[in-house]
Design a protein around this motif. Sequence first.
Motif, PDB file in Angstrom:
ATOM      1  N   ARG A 122       0.825  -1.215   0.000  1.00 27.62           N
ATOM      2  CA  ARG A 122       0.000   0.000   0.000  1.00 27.62           C
ATOM      3  C   ARG A 122       0.857   1.261   0.000  1.00 27.62           C
ATOM      4  N   ILE A 123       1.960   1.247   0.701  1.00 29.35           N
ATOM      5  CA  ILE A 123       2.855   2.405   0.677  1.00 29.35           C
ATOM      6  C   ILE A 123       3.446   2.584  -0.710  1.00 29.35           C
ATOM      7  N   GLU A 124       3.783   1.486  -1.383  1.00 30.91           N
ATOM      8  CA  GLU A 124       4.266   1.570  -2.758  1.00 30.91           C
ATOM      9  C   GLU A 124       3.196   2.168  -3.666  1.00 30.91           C
ATOM     10  N   THR A 125       1.941   1.775  -3.456  1.00 33.17           N
ATOM     11  CA  THR A 125       0.840   2.339  -4.238  1.00 33.17           C
ATOM     12  C   THR A 125       0.714   3.831  -3.995  1.00 33.17           C
ATOM     13  N   TYR A 126       0.812   4.243  -2.744  1.00 33.05           N
ATOM     14  CA  TYR A 126       0.753   5.675  -2.441  1.00 33.05           C
ATOM     15  C   TYR A 126       1.882   6.423  -3.135  1.00 33.05           C
ATOM     16  N   SER A 127       3.057   5.833  -3.171  1.00 29.59           N
ATOM     17  CA  SER A 127       4.174   6.474  -3.855  1.00 29.59           C
ATOM     18  C   SER A 127       3.851   6.662  -5.339  1.00 29.59           C
ATOM     19  N   ARG A 128       3.211   5.675  -5.942  1.00 24.76           N
ATOM     20  CA  ARG A 128       2.897   5.758  -7.372  1.00 24.76           C
ATOM     21  C   ARG A 128       1.910   6.883  -7.682  1.00 24.76           C
TER      22      ARG A 128
END
Length: 351
Positions: free
Chosen positions: A299-305
């Motif tokens: 989810r943090i990776e998704t937020y970064s995207r």
Amino acid sequence: MRLGIWAPLPHTIRAEPEMERAIAELGTAGAGDAADTSFEFAARILQQAEEAGFSISLIAERWLGPDLESWVMASALSQRTQRMELMVAAHPGIVTPQAVAKMGASLDRISGGRFAINLVNGWWPDELNLFGNGGWLESSADRAARLGEFVRVLRGLWTQEAFSFSGRFYTVDKASLPLKARRSPPPIYAASRSPEGKALVAESCDVWFADYVPDYRLYDDNLAVMTQEIAEMKALAAGHERELGIGLSAHVICADTLDDAHAQAQEMLHYGKRSRIAAVAARGLGAGLVGTPELLAQRIETYSRIGVDCLMLRFHPMAEGLANFAEEVVPLLRERLVIDGAAIQPEPADG
């Protein structure tokens, strides 16, 4: 991605034994040891976070409460940390931008160039009226207008030698701030929700905190709304030939199983119903950082995207939750993202 942590204060985290003891001391004249329990707790957490690669901390302001005042707190914390950026909250309507410009430049000097500011319009009329001498404004448009003038005066005093401004709320006539910050100007964070406030942030601030509905079960819906709003805010900033950073505040629950994480989140939601102050800590669940280490990393990776480049996290209990996140989640993040753990290197004393 920058990892940030809320400085633990009486109103920013869920009550735990050490903070409950600190609150009892803070509210009792003459109580406590030579070292203040609440300050020592916060200093220890920030030092722990710094060692784990966190590069920024938010020192929130709560005037109607037992919390130590944010500027005093941040000044003291600057001497107990080495690299972490210290973001101090300030309320237009309680403090003037002229005073904040001076205090901010002072803290920036003391900390070796590690000062940032978080501008908060506030939601508590009693707080603004008591400490701002009648400073509460009923209209959100008026609060946004005051915030806009506040930013213009603040930035003007930080960057110009003969700055003048005449507005509804603030007036400055050919003023100069003799004390200069190391970073010019220091970064400005804000979390305005009104259309007027968001337009101002895109035009004049450096980082905007995205918002969400405070329920971890609405992660997908919140993500969809945030994706759209972040794109809109970045487009607004691009219209002013600026780049806007995006922050996200979250309460993190990391557990071995999803069922365990959800059980803890439900209990946190129940806690948040105790009072409006308790709800401050509980609303961070809306970011959806509730689950196993792998799910949190995803989810943090998704937020970064979608454009988030700064997370402002809190845990319960703070020390144990932070240690667990650093051990279980941060290594997974480093496989997926570039984590800015270097923070800000202190400048030489004569810099």
